[in-house]
Scaffold this motif. Structure first.
Motif, PDB file in Angstrom:
ATOM      1  N   GLU B  79      29.822  44.869   3.581  1.00 53.88           N
ATOM      2  CA  GLU B  79      28.590  45.400   3.008  1.00 53.88           C
ATOM      3  C   GLU B  79      28.225  44.642   1.737  1.00 53.88           C
ATOM      4  OE1 GLU B  79      28.606  49.657   2.264  1.00 53.88           O
ATOM      5  OE2 GLU B  79      26.985  49.385   0.819  1.00 53.88           O
ATOM      6  N   ARG B  83      24.809  42.687   1.112  1.00 54.59           N
ATOM      7  CA  ARG B  83      23.934  42.921  -0.034  1.00 54.59           C
ATOM      8  C   ARG B  83      23.784  41.650  -0.865  1.00 54.59           C
ATOM      9  NH1 ARG B  83      23.193  48.446  -1.815  1.00 54.59           N
ATOM     10  NH2 ARG B  83      24.271  49.938  -0.506  1.00 54.59           N
ATOM     11  N   PRO B  86      20.558  38.621   0.332  1.00 53.95           N
ATOM     12  CA  PRO B  86      19.230  38.440  -0.272  1.00 53.95           C
ATOM     13  C   PRO B  86      19.306  38.091  -1.749  1.00 53.95           C
ATOM     14  CG  PRO B  86      19.642  40.761   0.182  1.00 53.95           C
ATOM     15  CD  PRO B  86      20.762  39.993   0.812  1.00 53.95           C
ATOM     16  N   LEU B 296      14.442  43.219  -5.160  1.00 53.84           N
ATOM     17  CA  LEU B 296      15.395  42.107  -5.049  1.00 53.84           C
ATOM     18  C   LEU B 296      14.960  40.898  -5.881  1.00 53.84           C
ATOM     19  CD1 LEU B 296      16.113  42.346  -1.223  1.00 53.84           C
ATOM     20  CD2 LEU B 296      17.691  42.869  -3.076  1.00 53.84           C
ATOM     21  N   ALA B 302      18.582  38.347 -12.623  1.00 50.55           N
ATOM     22  CA  ALA B 302      19.851  38.681 -13.256  1.00 50.55           C
ATOM     23  C   ALA B 302      20.989  37.870 -12.641  1.00 50.55           C
ATOM     24  CB  ALA B 302      20.119  40.176 -13.106  1.00 50.55           C
ATOM     25  N   TYR B 321      27.499  41.422  -7.682  1.00 52.35           N
ATOM     26  CA  TYR B 321      26.469  42.462  -7.622  1.00 52.35           C
ATOM     27  C   TYR B 321      26.565  43.243  -6.311  1.00 52.35           C
ATOM     28  CZ  TYR B 321      23.764  41.746 -11.880  1.00 52.35           C
ATOM     29  OH  TYR B 321      23.347  41.728 -13.186  1.00 52.35           O
ATOM     30  N   ASP B 342      23.978  50.606 -12.061  1.00 52.22           N
ATOM     31  CA  ASP B 342      22.821  49.910 -12.624  1.00 52.22           C
ATOM     32  C   ASP B 342      23.059  49.593 -14.097  1.00 52.22           C
ATOM     33  OD1 ASP B 342      21.318  49.815 -10.323  1.00 52.22           O
ATOM     34  OD2 ASP B 342      20.578  51.850 -10.591  1.00 52.22           O
ATOM     35  N   LYS B 345      25.339  46.603 -14.300  1.00 57.27           N
ATOM     36  CA  LYS B 345      24.611  45.379 -13.960  1.00 57.27           C
ATOM     37  C   LYS B 345      23.735  44.936 -15.117  1.00 57.27           C
ATOM     38  CE  LYS B 345      22.787  46.739 -10.033  1.00 57.27           C
ATOM     39  NZ  LYS B 345      22.095  46.747  -8.756  1.00 57.27           N
ATOM     40  N   ALA B 346      23.072  45.897 -15.749  1.00 57.51           N
ATOM     41  CA  ALA B 346      22.162  45.556 -16.838  1.00 57.51           C
ATOM     42  C   ALA B 346      22.937  45.056 -18.050  1.00 57.51           C
ATOM     43  CB  ALA B 346      21.317  46.768 -17.213  1.00 57.51           C
ATOM     44  N   VAL B 349      23.973  41.450 -17.794  1.00 58.73           N
ATOM     45  CA  VAL B 349      22.928  40.482 -18.135  1.00 58.73           C
ATOM     46  C   VAL B 349      22.870  40.271 -19.646  1.00 58.73           C
ATOM     47  CG1 VAL B 349      20.480  39.969 -18.014  1.00 58.73           C
ATOM     48  CG2 VAL B 349      21.589  41.108 -16.108  1.00 58.73           C
TER      49      VAL B 349
END
Lengths: 348, 385
Positions: B79, B83, B86, B296, B302, B321, B342, B345-346, B349
């Protein structure tokens, strides 16, 4: 240096973008059912999984209704509840799989956008029973839970016509799709059954696929303000969270608004409550609870179940008591629909 | 348009430029530093997120353990790759722009527009299986390029900053898609609520590598990353692109038309962007509809930043990611809010930018002190001659 500053600016933009999506789904997961004491546990214990779409609990109508049904199952059936909320389109299938793997049975998908993914997951896991709200997935282990929304809408349409003094009412829909057109069709038919000459304004907030239509109270408010100013005195909104805009407009102009799916009187402020005539109920909670109950008692068969007036799967709310004077007439209509003397159209 | 004329000294400048570019960053030591700083940034982000979890009363150690446990399951790994597919494409699209010092924030609009056009055109033709898929991929790339070219034309002809134009074109794309979809392309033959364009014929369905888990688009994405490496880092064209991005004035002196480079970079970027939604369109939904994922394009920015625009970096960042996203569900079951993913992930960055800046500064300082000491050594030799 200039390059680096731009780089930093873009990074910030990306961060804000990502965090923006994070803020949409807040962390209210710790206690799913505050105030509900878990009922006595059956053997084997019932494990209920609920997969919400993006949005999830907190919308005041549709998803919250599903959540209520799930909590009812916790309270009355002693179910062990697990909920997953999607944060993107890519989450739906994995979430269904995660719940299945978690041993949940039944797993209920809240919303028609799950249709394709549920078909895949249910085919791969024939031993688990699934439920899906608002869609039909034709598999032996999927209970498709759909609503005769036009019947509930017919009754609130009749109520609107009975309460209107100007003979001028309105309907605001979310996306212009068959699901919502059924609300419009029922509402108009109900209003015309009371007053064949009534003027019914109709407007949709977005075309099919425009998900913003469910969350644009500003647009609904603008439309409602216009109609109220033109002489309409009751407006019914079937557009998810956008309906709040109509209620605001009704408060501002002293007219009536009609809620949808859940009894919106119950979650409104006292000021708003004076303007919520009734709500067309779509008992998503009943569907969720009944599915959990059925599986607990060994009924794991798939099939389509239409929730309609007969089993109180749809209906209208009477909170506030504004319909007391016309209740007899509405009950008479309800009986005629149940009997089949009135067949409510599903297409406008 | 004087940029086209070759200046006699151009060869010398090109040589100078190429010395400048003989990529310092690509020699192994600096590569190591870059990698180390990216990893440090990720670790830092995890620590900060852990503190946030702790403050909100969750157990960070348990959350991370659960994340790794579920993330390493066979299906979850697949999975994560699915993911990542893309994300890799989207990040390459962004990185091509970055290499030319162009910020293509419009990947989002480009790929959604391309997805609609490719689905519609793909459903309208009939071709044998492998050709049909290839044809749709080409149409998607063309459509993505066309949308990106709008920003390129605006920049070249009118000097409109591409950051502004690509951002705004995202909104224009959404409206155009909505209008096209509602007016012509919606398949009204089924009264399904899940509205789509006409479903693609079987010949256009891309087979999965692992059924239902990993789309063949994964291979395409890897190939695109490899091509990106060859074209941007190894070809003459890529050299011009990077030169123009680093110093457009110097590049122009060397006879490299910056306008041409702007257009090529954005068109290439848009072409890759066009592929972003293809795993869903060809492998899953087989049409354009509500299930085509959005966001996306922004996620790709990012990933490109974290991967430092390097092919391997992009693959690693996309995989990371994908891994993080694939574990969100399992965390929710543990009553850890899925928004933590999220947030992580942020924060990654942000830490990447901060660590990157710190490393660049210290490297610059080192280069400066080395240069000055080298010059001091050179002087006496010159003096004796």
């Amino acid at each position: 240096m200039r390059k680096n500053n731009r780089f930093a600016a873009v990074a910030l933009l990306a961060t804000v973008g990502i965090l923006g999506t994070a803020c949409g789904s807040d962390s209210k997961k710790a206690d799913l059912c505050p105030g509900v004491t878990k009922g006595s546990v059956s053997t084997p214990p019932l494990k209920l999984g609920v997969a919400f779409d993006t949005g999830g609990r907190g919308d005041g109508t549709f998803n919250d209704a599903a959540g209520r049904g799930a909590c009812q199952a916790v309270g009355e059936l002693g179910a062990d509840l697990t909920e997953l909320e999607a944060t993107s389109d890519q989450d739906r299938k994995p979430n269904l799989e995660t719940l299945t793997k978690n041993g949940d049975n039944p797993v209920i998908a809240v919303g028609f956008l799950f249709s394709d993914d549920l078909k895949t997951v249910a085919t791969a896991n024939p031993k688990t029973t699934y439920g899906i709200i608002d869609s039909v997935v034709d598999l032996p282990n999927v209970k498709s839970l759909v609503f005769a929304a036009e019947q509930g809408s017919f009754l609130v349409g009749a109520a609107a016509a009975l309460k209107s003094t100007t003979g001028h009412i309105g309907f605001i829909g979310g996306q212009e799709i068959d699901l919502i057109k059924a609300f419009e069709a029922g509402y108009t038919a109900g209003a015309k059954a009371v007053n064949p000459d009534i003027k019914v304004e109709v407007k949709y907030l977005g075309a099919a696929g425009d998900n913003a239509a469910w969350g644009s109270p500003d647009k609904a408010k603008e439309i409602a303000n216009g109609w109220y100013a033109d002489g309409a005195d009751v407006i019914y909104t079937a557009a998810g969270g956008s309906g709040a805009g109509t209620i605001d407009a009704a408060v501002a102009s002293g007219k009536w608004a009609i809620g949808v799916d859940s009894d919106q009187y119950l979650t409104a402020t006292p000021e708003q409550q004076k303007h919520i005539l009734t709500s067309a109920l779509k008992r998503v909670d009943v569907a969720v609870f009944e599915t959990a109950k059925a599986v607990q008692s060994g009924d794991t068969k798939g099939g389509v179940r239409v929730f309609d007036l007969k089993d109180d799967g749809v209906g209208y709310s009477t909170s506030g008591g504004y319909l007391d004077d016309v209740k007899d007439k509405l009950e008479a209509f309800k009986q005629q629909i149940i009997d089949g003397t009135i067949v409510v159209p599903t297409k406008p | 348009m004087g940029d086209e004329t070759r200046i006699p000294a151009a060869d010398g400048v090109t040589r100078g430029l190429s010395k400048l570019m003989t990529p310092k960053l690509e020699n192994s030591k600096n590569g190591l530093i870059t990698t180390a700083s990216s990893i440090a940034a990720v670790v830092l982000a995890l620590v900060i997120s852990g503190i946030m979890l702790k403050i909100t009363g969750k157990d960070p150690i348990n959350a991370y353990r659960k994340m790794i446990e579920t993330g390493l399951e066979h299906d979850k790994l697949l999975e994560a790759l699915q993911r990542a597919t893309p994300l890799m494409l989207s990040a390459v699209a962004v990185a091509i722009g970055f290499k030319m010092n162009l910020f293509n924030i419009g990947v989002e609009g480009q790929y959604l527009f391309a997805a609609l056009i490719a689905s519609v055109v793909g459903a309208a033709v009939s071709l044998p299986a492998p050709l049909h898929v290839a044809f749709i991929l080409l149409v998607a790339m063309a459509a993505g390029s066309v949308w990106a070219a709008l920003a390129a034309v605006l920049k070249v002809k009118r000097g409109v900053n591409e950051v502004i134009s690509t951002i705004m074109l995202n909104y224009v794309a959404l409206s155009v898609i909505q209008w096209l979809f509602d007016t012509w392309f919606r398949d009204n033959s089924k009264s399904d609520l899940n509205v789509k364009t006409k479903v693609l014929p079987r010949s256009a369905w891309m087979p999965d590598i692992v059924t239902g888990r990993l789309s063949s688009m994964f291979i395409v994405a890897i190939a695109v990353v490899a091509l990106y490496w060859v074209i941007v880092f190894k070809s003459r064209f890529g050299f011009r692109l990077r030169s123009s991005g680093m110093n457009s004035v110097a590049a122009r002196t060397a006879g490299i038309s910056s306008n041409r480079m702007i257009v090529s970079a954005l068109v290439m970027s848009g072409a890759v962007a066009g592929l972003v939604a293809m795993p869903s369109v060809l492998g899953d939904i087989h049409a354009y509809g509500q299930g085509v994922p959005d966001g996306l394009g922004f996620a790709g920015i990012a990933v490109a930043l974290l991967g430092r625009n390097h092919p391997l970096g992009i693959m690693a960042a996309a995989a990371l990611y994908g891994f993080l996203e694939s574990t969100a569900g399992a965390l929710q079951i543990q009553h850890v809010p899925n928004s933590i993913i999220d947030v992580i992930k942020a924060i990654i960055v942000l830490t990447v930018v901060i660590v990157n800046e710190a490393v660049t500064r210290s490297m610059n300082r080192r280069t400066a002190s080395r240069t000055s000491s080298a010059l001091q050594v050179a002087k006496p030799i010159g003096a004796t001659a």
